[in-house]
Design a protein around this motif. Sequence first.
Motif, short mmCIF file in Angstrom:
data_model
loop_
_atom_site.label_atom_id
_atom_site.label_comp_id
_atom_site.label_asym_id
_atom_site.label_seq_id
_atom_site.Cartn_x
_atom_site.Cartn_y
_atom_site.Cartn_z
N PHE A 24 0.61 -1.14 0.37
CA PHE A 24 -0.11 -0.02 0.37
C PHE A 24 0.74 1.33 -0.34
N SER A 25 1.80 1.40 -0.29
CA SER A 25 3.12 2.76 -0.02
C SER A 25 2.54 3.25 -1.42
N ASP A 26 2.22 2.48 -2.20
CA ASP A 26 2.09 3.23 -3.63
C ASP A 26 0.81 4.25 -3.68
N ILE A 27 -0.36 4.30 -2.52
CA ILE A 27 -1.07 5.40 -1.82
C ILE A 27 -1.12 5.52 -1.11
N CYS A 28 0.01 5.02 0.51
CA CYS A 28 0.54 6.16 1.58
C CYS A 28 1.33 5.31 1.82
N ARG A 29 1.69 6.63 3.13
CA ARG A 29 3.12 5.70 3.31
C ARG A 29 3.06 4.84 4.69
#
Length: 131
Positions: free
Chosen positions: A102-107
């Motif tokens: 999910f690092s592509d949409i959030c930290r």
Amino acid sequence: MRVITFGTFDVFHVGHLRILERARELGDCLSVGVSTDTMNFAKKNRYPVYDQQERVQIIRALRCVDEVFLEESMELKRHYIEIHQADILVMGDDWAGKFDEFSDICRVVYLPRTPSVSTTAIIEKIRIPKS
């Protein structure tokens, strides 16, 4: 910054409180997904001690929590992150690496768990032995 986290939060204890407080310190708004009873049974082959509505009520009462919703499926995490417009996903470090996708949409942040505190250990400690 909007922060999101997920958990069962059964037999609420100080470890739960600490991770939620630390998660809230990372942003201005904390959204918490509380796992449904059905989801917990599917993951752990047992239902929580407290039902999902009781657990939601407990989490909703905390000062550090801004909104609470029911998490119905692990497969919907991306959807929950998007609809709650989370900038940061926080999970306990027992999940380290599991949500890096999910690092592509959030930290994605993994916080250390409180040592020597777990719901399973508490349940085992208070369980009355069968005669």
